[in-house]
Scaffold this active site. Structure first.
Site, PDB file in Angstrom:
ATOM      1  N   ARG A 119       0.832  -1.216   0.000  1.00  0.00           N
ATOM      2  CA  ARG A 119       0.000   0.000   0.000  1.00  0.00           C
ATOM      3  C   ARG A 119       0.863   1.261   0.000  1.00  0.00           C
ATOM      4  NH1 ARG A 119      -4.902  -0.779   3.946  1.00  0.00           N
ATOM      5  NH2 ARG A 119      -5.570   1.087   2.825  1.00  0.00           N
ATOM      6  N   GLN A 165      -6.688   9.270   6.810  1.00  0.00           N
ATOM      7  CA  GLN A 165      -5.459   8.748   7.402  1.00  0.00           C
ATOM      8  C   GLN A 165      -4.308   9.726   7.198  1.00  0.00           C
ATOM      9  OE1 GLN A 165      -4.951   4.854   5.674  1.00  0.00           O
ATOM     10  NE2 GLN A 165      -6.622   3.970   6.867  1.00  0.00           N
ATOM     11  N   ASP A 311     -15.616   2.734   2.477  1.00  0.00           N
ATOM     12  CA  ASP A 311     -15.516   1.431   3.156  1.00  0.00           C
ATOM     13  C   ASP A 311     -16.768   0.576   2.976  1.00  0.00           C
ATOM     14  OD1 ASP A 311     -12.974   2.013   4.038  1.00  0.00           O
ATOM     15  OD2 ASP A 311     -13.619   2.708   6.013  1.00  0.00           O
ATOM     16  N   LYS A 338      -6.857  -0.346  -1.488  1.00  0.00           N
ATOM     17  CA  LYS A 338      -7.256  -0.714  -0.126  1.00  0.00           C
ATOM     18  C   LYS A 338      -6.602  -2.064   0.197  1.00  0.00           C
ATOM     19  CE  LYS A 338      -9.755   2.838   0.983  1.00  0.00           C
ATOM     20  NZ  LYS A 338      -9.295   3.717   2.064  1.00  0.00           N
ATOM     21  N   ARG A 384     -13.378  -6.758   4.477  1.00  0.00           N
ATOM     22  CA  ARG A 384     -14.671  -6.267   4.000  1.00  0.00           C
ATOM     23  C   ARG A 384     -15.191  -7.080   2.808  1.00  0.00           C
ATOM     24  NH1 ARG A 384     -15.072  -1.915   7.365  1.00  0.00           N
ATOM     25  NH2 ARG A 384     -13.278  -0.515   7.441  1.00  0.00           N
TER      26      ARG A 384
HETATM   27  C1  S3P Z   1      -9.796   5.548   7.736  1.00  0.00           C
HETATM   28  C2  S3P Z   1      -9.794   6.252   6.564  1.00  0.00           C
HETATM   29  C3  S3P Z   1     -10.071   5.643   5.260  1.00  0.00           C
HETATM   30  C4  S3P Z   1     -10.788   4.318   5.422  1.00  0.00           C
HETATM   31  C5  S3P Z   1     -10.139   3.439   6.436  1.00  0.00           C
HETATM   32  C6  S3P Z   1     -10.107   4.118   7.791  1.00  0.00           C
HETATM   33  C7  S3P Z   1      -9.491   6.258   8.984  1.00  0.00           C
HETATM   34  O1  S3P Z   1      -8.859   5.417   4.574  1.00  0.00           O
HETATM   35  O2  S3P Z   1     -10.879   3.653   4.196  1.00  0.00           O
HETATM   36  O3  S3P Z   1     -10.842   2.208   6.575  1.00  0.00           O
HETATM   37  O4  S3P Z   1      -9.732   5.709  10.072  1.00  0.00           O
HETATM   38  O5  S3P Z   1      -9.000   7.397   8.901  1.00  0.00           O
HETATM   39  P1  S3P Z   1      -8.130   6.584   3.710  1.00  0.00           P
HETATM   40  O6  S3P Z   1      -7.614   7.597   4.644  1.00  0.00           O
HETATM   41  O7  S3P Z   1      -7.027   5.867   2.992  1.00  0.00           O
HETATM   42  O8  S3P Z   1      -9.175   7.110   2.784  1.00  0.00           O
END
Ligand code: S3P
Length: 424
Positions: A119, A165, A311, A338, A384
């Site tokens: 990733r 994130q 998600d 993902k 998921r």
């Molecule tokens: C999350 C943000 C999302 C999401 C992940 C959890 C978080 O990812 O898909 O399951 O807790 O901030 P991204 O920041 O890569 O969009």
């Protein structure tokens, strides 16, 4: 895992704590002064990876069932880990903790499993490097990351991708920078970090899509309760909508407006979902959901809506195939990076069930009114995908098998037991 078709789902269920909120509470409690008690901490492996990493950084954490006590060490209380930190399957763990590690007066290495090792981390390496950290990565952008912490300076950063994130990583690094760190979001992403930072006592301002955080706050310990995870509830919501004569109540589910687009979207498609007993705890909304089987129209998911539902798309793809008009998903290229390439793994499993799906570079076109046939399905190691296709298997014309079904434990170890408890 063998899944038999179900006639309906019914009952009242409680689900594990929200994964996103749990990570943030554990990290901020570690940087606060004193003991924080967190109730209904997420039970999945991802949030456990965060706890193990924090313990390796010298934070005492006691776990009693779903309640944890974090003995916070203050902003400057972490110590160098003795070995590499293991984020497991968790993108949130590696990206959020990297923001903290970038500011420490020591070197650390953080990596994870095979999926995590593929990733992209350039999205956090770039802002953290601009703030003064030195980070090296496999091929310049993949885990494991070698992070040499340094005194950080604040930046004014516009997110190149809509990612909570990445936003969190920069804000967590900003806790250590002298002065104001500014993060600008092109598309609003989940705001649990902003809410939690304020809850722990940070000075943070949000104006439209711009967040300003003052560095070096004194964070104070808190007692917190994590609401149930709406993204986990999504699997049960879709099962209840699609199976006739279903009536399911899901208790104390997180309803943060940056997450509850799912409910708006389903309601707009004709879903009957009632929300009862809404309350606000620690700045986060929660309430009970009452879901009744409903015909759903289908439609289009694109632009900001895609980001807000990212998600939930695996299980919405299942819903789309059973909907009246089908479902088109666009602007979802992020799905390809993902835990698996979810565009590919959704389409692969749909086709195994005899369900047509057209793959686009950034999404899927899934015609409606399709029937699900029993099949051997594959999680491809993605939690998921395992859970979305367990729901699809409930709709099939015979028993299906999910290979790698155990992947569900990344976010929801109790998933199959809870499913069995509500299915008739
Ligand atoms: C999350 C943000 C999302 C999401 C992940 C959890 C978080 O990812 O898909 O399951 O807790 O901030 P991204 O920041 O890569 O969009």
């Amino acid at each position: 895992m063998r899944i038999s078709p179900a006639r309906r789902v019914s009952g009242s269920i409680a689900l594990p704590g929200d994964k996103s909120i749990s990570h943030r509470y554990a990290i901020l409690a570690s940087l606060a002064a004193g003991d924080s008690r967190i109730q209904n901490y997420a039970t999945g492996a991802d949030c456990h990876s965060t706890l193990l990493a924090l313990q390796s950084l010298g934070v005492p954490i006691e776990e009693q069932g779903t309640e944890i006590v974090v003995r916070g060490r203050g902003l400057d209380g972490l110590r160098a880990p003795l070995a590499a930190l293991d984020a497991g399957n968790s993108g949130s763990t590696i990206r959020m903790l990297s923001g903290i590690l970038a500011a420490q007066p020591f070197h650390s290495r953080i990596g994870g499993d095979e999926s995590l090792s593929r990733r992209p981390m350039g999205r956090i390496i770039d802002p953290l490097t601009r703030m003064g950290a030195s980070i090296s990565a496999r091929d310049g952008r993949f885990p494991p990351l070698d992070i040499q912490g340094a005194p950080l300076h604040p930046i004014d950063y516009t997110l190149p991708v809509p990612s909570a994130q990445v936003k969190t990583c920069v804000l967590f690094a900003g806790l250590y920078a002298g002065g104001a760190t500014v993060v600008r979001e092109p598309v609003r992403s989940r705001d649990h970090t902003e809410i939690a930072l304020r809850e722990f006592g940070a000075d943070l301002r949000v104006q439209a899509k711009t967040i300003t955080l003052q560095g070096r706050p004194a964070l104070g310990a808190r007692d917190l309760v994590v609401p149930a995870d709406l993204s986990s509830a999504a699997f049960f919501i879709v099962a209840a909508l699609l199976l006739p004569n279903s009536r399911l109540s899901i208790r104390a589910v997180g309803l943060n407006p940056t997450r509850s687009t799912l409910l708006d979207f389903l309601a707009a498609m004709g879903a009957q979902i009632r929300i009862l007993d809404v309350e606000s705890r620690n700045g986060e909304l929660s309430g009970d959901l009452l879901v009744a089987s409903s015909p759903v129209r289908g439609g289009l998911i694109e632009k900001e809506t895609t980001a807000a539902l990212i998600d939930e798309i695996p299980v919405l793809a299942v819903l789309g195939a059973a909907s009246d008009q089908g479902l088109t998903i666009r602007d979802a290229a992020e799905l390809r990076i993902k835990e698996t390439d979810r565009i590919a793994t959704i389409a692969d499993n749909l086709r195994r069930m005899g369900v047509a799906a057209e793959v686009l570079p950034d999404g899927l076109v899934i015609p409606g009114r399709q029937r699900f046939h029993a099949a051997t399905l594959d999680s491809f190691g993605d939690h998921r995908i395992a859970m979305a296709f367990a729901v699809a298997a409930l709709l099939a014309d015979g028993d299906s098998v999910i290979q790698g079904a155990g992947a569900a434990s990344v976010s929801f170890p109790e998933f199959y037991d809870t499913l069995a408890a509500v299915c008739a």
